[in-house]
Structures are given as structure tokens and as C-alpha cells.
Write a protein that holds these residues in place. Sequence first.
Motif, PDB file in Angstrom:
ATOM      1  N   ARG A  84       0.835  -1.212   0.000  1.00 38.40           N
ATOM      2  CA  ARG A  84       0.000   0.000   0.000  1.00 38.40           C
ATOM      3  C   ARG A  84       0.869   1.262   0.000  1.00 38.40           C
ATOM      4  O   ARG A  84       0.551   2.252  -0.658  1.00 38.40           O
ATOM      5  N   GLU A  85       1.985   1.190   0.704  1.00 37.52           N
ATOM      6  CA  GLU A  85       2.915   2.318   0.737  1.00 37.52           C
ATOM      7  C   GLU A  85       3.501   2.594  -0.655  1.00 37.52           C
ATOM      8  O   GLU A  85       3.640   3.743  -1.064  1.00 37.52           O
ATOM      9  N   TYR A  86       3.822   1.531  -1.391  1.00 38.86           N
ATOM     10  CA  TYR A  86       4.351   1.722  -2.737  1.00 38.86           C
ATOM     11  C   TYR A  86       3.349   2.471  -3.619  1.00 38.86           C
ATOM     12  O   TYR A  86       3.726   3.356  -4.393  1.00 38.86           O
ATOM     13  N   ALA A  87       2.080   2.128  -3.490  1.00 41.67           N
ATOM     14  CA  ALA A  87       1.054   2.811  -4.277  1.00 41.67           C
ATOM     15  C   ALA A  87       1.070   4.315  -3.996  1.00 41.67           C
ATOM     16  O   ALA A  87       0.987   5.130  -4.932  1.00 41.67           O
ATOM     17  N   GLN A  88       1.197   4.700  -2.743  1.00 37.42           N
ATOM     18  CA  GLN A  88       1.245   6.124  -2.396  1.00 37.42           C
ATOM     19  C   GLN A  88       2.475   6.799  -2.993  1.00 37.42           C
ATOM     20  O   GLN A  88       2.398   7.917  -3.511  1.00 37.42           O
ATOM     21  N   ILE A  89       3.616   6.121  -2.928  1.00 38.21           N
ATOM     22  CA  ILE A  89       4.857   6.669  -3.486  1.00 38.21           C
ATOM     23  C   ILE A  89       4.714   6.843  -4.990  1.00 38.21           C
ATOM     24  O   ILE A  89       5.076   7.883  -5.546  1.00 38.21           O
TER      25      ILE A  89
END
Length: 187
Positions: free
Chosen positions: A73-78
Motif C-alpha cells: 500500500r505504501e508503494y502505491a502512495q509513493i
Amino acid sequence: MGKLIYAANVSLDGYLEDENGAFDWSVPDEQVHAFWNDHERRIGTSLYGRRMYETMRVWEDDDWLADEPEVVREYAQIWRASDKVVYSSTLTEVSTARTLIENHFDPEGVRLLKERSDSDLSIGGAGIAAEAFRHGLVDECVLLLCPVAVGGGKPALPRGLRLNLALLDERRFDNGVVYVRYAVRSD
């Protein structure tokens, strides 16, 4: 001035995809995914060919992310926070925010983008990366060598082009993936 970084998951025999176009052998575990998150945080603009863009645009959609680990999920935000340029003569519109379409790869435009950028840029997709290598635009290669030989497919590095590289960094992950980072030397 930003550096242009070619970053890819690569089979041990040098391919991005196997002969069927599959790259399921390169799906990262949590440790490798966290590495890619850290890498992508430094990227202000990602340059893509059409096919790589179509693969990556899944990160724009929240529907499938709900049950994924935090690192995913963090990768999606980045990914959403970075600018994107897609080089395509066939796409007429994009389905992601912060994305521009250029109908052809313009080496001088990429040089200017690098000069004006306060952060690094990445380039993804074998075809568009090969063009950038041929024009001397790529400053670094970040390769994650996956412990698999696929026997053929789409080469990670351009054919017919000699690249002189200088090792800058390396690391081994618990799952057998090996990270190598090289400077592309101009000699």
C-alpha cells in the motif's frame, strides 16, 4: 540536476520477461518491496514506454490494495506522488494523475528534464530504456538479480551496445535476490 536511473528486476540470465511475456518470477517479497519503496522515494519523475506504463498504472487503483501488506500500500502512495511521462505513439489519453504523454522519445527533452530536476528520474521499459542508453542519458543502473534463469525473452539491457559500468553498491536479500547499482561510465 537529477540522475536518470534505469531500474529493473532481472533474471540471472539477463531478461525482464520470459519468452511468454511473464515476469511472475520477479514478484518481490516484503524485504525486496521495501527496498523498491526506498528507491522510489528518491524519484521525482518516472519515464515509461507504453507497455510499462500499462503495467504500472494498476498502482493508481485502490480496489485491490485493501488486503495487501502495508509495504505494498505504501508503494502505491509513493508511485502516485511522482510525475510520469509516457512515450507512446498509440496512447491518446492516460488514466493516472500526474501523467503526461509524449508521442516520441526526445533525447534533448530528457536532457533538459534531467537538468531542471531537483530529484532523480527513473526510466522503465526495455525499449525506451534502450533509447536512453543509446543517447548516453542513463547515469545509473539499479538491477535486482532474481535467482532464476528463464532461458529467453525480453533482454534487460540493450543488444548491440557496449556499456562500461562502475559498481557503486550491492546487497544480498534473504530470498536470494541480489541488488547491484552501477554508474554508467562515459568512457
